[in-house]
Design an enzyme around this catalytic site. Structure first.
Site, PDB file in Angstrom:
ATOM      1  N   ASP A  19      31.258  28.380  10.919  1.00  0.00           N
ATOM      2  CA  ASP A  19      32.308  28.489  11.927  1.00  0.00           C
ATOM      3  C   ASP A  19      32.606  27.061  12.368  1.00  0.00           C
ATOM      4  O   ASP A  19      31.833  26.454  13.097  1.00  0.00           O
ATOM      5  CB  ASP A  19      31.812  29.346  13.105  1.00  0.00           C
ATOM      6  CG  ASP A  19      32.774  29.339  14.295  1.00  0.00           C
ATOM      7  OD1 ASP A  19      33.856  28.721  14.195  1.00  0.00           O
ATOM      8  OD2 ASP A  19      32.430  29.957  15.327  1.00  0.00           O
ATOM      9  N   LYS A  81      39.730  19.569  15.384  1.00  0.00           N
ATOM     10  CA  LYS A  81      40.387  20.705  14.725  1.00  0.00           C
ATOM     11  C   LYS A  81      41.864  20.795  15.106  1.00  0.00           C
ATOM     12  O   LYS A  81      42.685  21.245  14.314  1.00  0.00           O
ATOM     13  CB  LYS A  81      39.652  21.982  15.135  1.00  0.00           C
ATOM     14  CG  LYS A  81      40.057  23.229  14.378  1.00  0.00           C
ATOM     15  CD  LYS A  81      39.132  24.362  14.791  1.00  0.00           C
ATOM     16  CE  LYS A  81      39.494  25.675  14.151  1.00  0.00           C
ATOM     17  NZ  LYS A  81      38.525  26.720  14.532  1.00  0.00           N
ATOM     18  N   GLU A 181      39.004  33.707  11.323  1.00  0.00           N
ATOM     19  CA  GLU A 181      37.960  33.901  12.328  1.00  0.00           C
ATOM     20  C   GLU A 181      37.885  35.345  12.847  1.00  0.00           C
ATOM     21  O   GLU A 181      36.794  35.923  12.910  1.00  0.00           O
ATOM     22  CB  GLU A 181      38.156  32.913  13.488  1.00  0.00           C
ATOM     23  CG  GLU A 181      37.807  31.488  13.083  1.00  0.00           C
ATOM     24  CD  GLU A 181      38.378  30.430  14.008  1.00  0.00           C
ATOM     25  OE1 GLU A 181      38.892  30.777  15.084  1.00  0.00           O
ATOM     26  OE2 GLU A 181      38.300  29.237  13.647  1.00  0.00           O
ATOM     27  N   ASP A 204      39.506  36.027  21.569  1.00  0.00           N
ATOM     28  CA  ASP A 204      38.651  34.853  21.361  1.00  0.00           C
ATOM     29  C   ASP A 204      38.982  33.778  22.393  1.00  0.00           C
ATOM     30  O   ASP A 204      40.007  33.104  22.294  1.00  0.00           O
ATOM     31  CB  ASP A 204      38.872  34.332  19.929  1.00  0.00           C
ATOM     32  CG  ASP A 204      38.022  33.102  19.613  1.00  0.00           C
ATOM     33  OD1 ASP A 204      37.415  32.518  20.535  1.00  0.00           O
ATOM     34  OD2 ASP A 204      37.973  32.716  18.421  1.00  0.00           O
TER      35      ASP A 204
END
Ligand code: ADP
Ligand code: MG
Length: 640
Positions: A19, A81, A181, A204
């Protein structure tokens, strides 16, 4: 301790799941049918996604880098990211972070470059540092690491996905597949098991990003129906909201009017208090001033909820839009999954419950659930592992049995029995009103269970209270032609039955078998001290592994102080094991046991609470009174 290793490190390259998060990254793998995260020396599975570039080319990744971020903001890249696959001329790029960007040169690609000291690095290179660190951690634990499944947000476009793959290649990682994800989270929950259709929402909330995804399962394959969210919303905003209140009470009415150090301290105190309030209903927040006495105040969960309420509510509109885009009503959902550290906040959970009209799935640690799903997918893609590396057997190489009262290993199938083979044996209860049995399956020739290799433990419960010796427990061992062991335990008077499958030979090579046999023959003459040390080390490693596992599953039950104490006890025991000091190992194993008691008790409560739905409390009190113990052999016990 080779005896405790489930996989022979030489024999199998273990596929991993990664992850690669904005705030934190994790790596997990499948072991013995379960999933586990690789942890660092503090037992934390989380690697902060932060890379610090030193003046002389050295890099630091993770916690150390995060500590340096405040001091060296331009040389420490956080949340890389956000830059993946973005052009240097993307207006979003400039807005992010205090970095020194290199202007794109004529005729060169348009990718973002950070200037760190005299070097230029791209987001792909920064991500590769994080991936390299994760791979290194996995190698420390597993020795040989295979290919990886890496997760990406569902909304990542081709460029962002390609950038992620490039980073992996740079880090020397073979990408088996990129996985969305939310899909990873759904796989971790096994939502594809036992059904072929369904619609799920994945909520999330991480450190700085919020993603909502609606997935549908069609013919066993997950598809993204809609995505939404806010790339500037997360737990950091809660920290800021609380810190704003603290600073105001300290007489600072604006972040801009406080020293950067004071702001950092207030944010750190706010975050720590937020984490504590996940469990506690009240906590004390203390912030050191630049000069003079510390500022300190009590903060209740209710006050905290009021402060962060607006942050949580900001997730609402995107959720509604995502449902609308997917064309589903909340009532029509088959499940809602919580992902991301910030979904630990109780207010977030109740908000989600009301919004989606569903009790959200929270059994799997929301920090780890994505990595778990990635690991499961990696394991599946890599197959069951190279079968030819497992011992090919036509006889049972080492005896198989169970642990009986007093820790004795009772052999049920003896060494060299040709397979397939099967045999049953009768046991009974040792104590009055004992309502369960702990079945501990062991492999090896030694007399005591602790000296043999532990293969599996399970508990047979639900036996009505009877006087000692009345229950009739029949334990059957069967080994099939593939060397797979199947254990059934059945209480004959009630018919209560349980089954487990174990792979007795898996990962054991002929050498290991040889060595285990030699040990069992030599043991009579072996040096007593050495044997005791080995036993202590085995015990210590078992306690360490069990604690690690418990923390991995239910670590959220501990507050920060308890967690710190537990981590300290773990580190102390590891140190003693490394030094081979028998007495220290003994004391520190006890110390760790003590430090782990609160967690054990709360886990028990949680398990009881879960199990209790549908049962009367009385039943459980009975069950807790006579805890399951190891079975007791009946006479010579052999039935056939
Ligand atoms: P990302 O997906 O962005 O990498 P994570 O899922 O790791 O982020 O979430 C990080 C966030 O979770 C941080 O804001 C952190 O403060 C928050 N968090 C972690 N543990 C807890 C907790 N026990 N209570 C509240 N928030 C928590
Ligand atoms: Mg995440």
């Amino acid at each position: 301790m080779a005896l405790l290793q489930i996989f022979d490190p030489k024999a199998r390259a273990v596929p991993i799941g990664i992850d690669l998060g904005t705030t934190n990254s994790l790596v997990a793998y499948v072991v013995d049918g379960g999933v586990e995260c690789v942890t660092d020396c503090n037992l934390s599975p989380l690697l902060p996604s932060v890379v610090y570039y030193g003046a002389h080319g050295a890099t630091l990744v993770g916690d150390d880098a995060r500590t340096l971020a405040a001091l060296h903001p331009r040389e420490t890249i956080v949340s890389v990211k956000r830059f993946m696959g973005r052009g240097a001329d993307d207006p979003e790029t400039r807005r992010l972070g205090p970095y020194d960007f290199v202007a794109p040169r004529e005729g060169e690609s348009n990718t973002v470059r950070f200037r760190v000291h005299s070097r230029e690095v791209t987001p792909v290179e920064v991500s590769a540092e994080i991936l390299r660190e994760l791979k290194g951690r996995a190698e420390d634990q597993l020795r040989t690491v295979g290919g990886a499944v890496i997760t990406v947000p569902a909304y990542f476009d081709d460029a962002q996905r390609q950038a992620t793959k490039d980073a992996a290649r740079l880090a020397g990682i073979e990408v088996l597949r990129l996985l969305n994800e939310p899909t990873a989270a759904a796989l971790a929950y096994g939502l594809d098991k036992g059904r072929t259709q369904g619609t799920f929402a994945v909520y999330d909330l991480g450190g700085g990003t919020f993603d909502i995804t609606v997935l549908s399962l069609d013919d066993g394959v997950f598809q993204v129906r809609s995505t939404g969210g806010d790339s500037q919303l997360g737990g950091d905003d809660m920290d800021r909201a609380v810190a704003t209140v603290l600073l105001r009470e300290m007489g600072v009415d604006d972040f801009a009017h406080a020293s950067p150090e004071l702001v950092r301290r207030a944010l750190d105190a706010a975050r720590a208090a937020k984490h504590r309030l996940t469990e506690a209903s009240e906590t004390t927040v203390t912030v050191a001033r630049d000069a003079g006495e510390d500022f300190s105040r009590a903060l209740t969960r209710a006050e905290f909820d009021a402060i962060v309420g607006p942050v949580v509510e900001r997730t609402g509109p995107a959720c509604k839009r995502a449902l609308r885009d997917a064309g589903v009503k909340p009532e029509a959902l088959d499940g809602v999954i919580l992902v991301g550290g910030s979904t630990r906040v109780p207010l977030v959970r109740s908000f989600v419950r009301e919004l989606f009209k569903h009790e959200p799935l929270t059994d799997i640690d929301p920090d780890q659930v994505v990595a778990f799903g990635a690991a499961l997918q990696a394991d599946m893609l890599a197959g069951e592992g190279p079968r030819e590396d497992a011992l090919i057997l036509d006889v049972i190489p080492l005896s198989l049995g169970i642990e009986t009262m007093g820790g004795v290993a009772e052999k049920i199938l003896t060494r060299n029995t040709t397979i397939p083979a099967g045999r049953a044996q009768l046991f009974t209860t040792y104590a009055d009103n004992q309502t369960g049995f702990v079945i501990h399956v062991v492999q090896g020739e030694r007399e005591m269970a602790v000296d043999n290799r532990s293969l599996a433990t399970f508990t047979l419960k639900g036996i009505p209270p009877m006087a000692a010796g009345l229950a009739r427990l029949e334990v059957t061992f069967r080994v099939d032609a593939d060397g797979m062991l199947d254990v059934t335990a059945k209480e004959l008077t009630t018919g209560v039955e349980q089954r487990v499958e174990v792979k007795p030979s898996y990962g054991l090579e002929a050498d290991d078998v040889e060595r285990m046999l030699m040990e069992s023959f030599e043991h009579a003459e072996s040096d007593l001290a050495a044997r005791q040390l080995r036993e202590r080390v085995i015990e210590a490693e078992q306690v360490i592994a069990a604690t690690q596992k418990a923390v991995g599953i239910d670590g959220d039950l501990l507050d920060e102080d308890e967690r710190a104490e537990l981590d300290g006890a773990l580190a102390a025991l590891r140190d003693a094991v490394a030094k081979g000091d028998r007495n220290a190992i003994h004391h520190r194993t006890e110390g760790l046991d003590r430090a782990a008691t609160p967690l054990a008790e709360r886990r028990m409560n949680r398990a009881v609470k879960r199990a209790m739905s549908g049962h009367a409390l009385k039943e459980f009190e009975d069950e807790l009174d006579a805890r399951p113990t190891h079975p007791h052999l009946v006479g010579d016990g052999h039935t056939h």
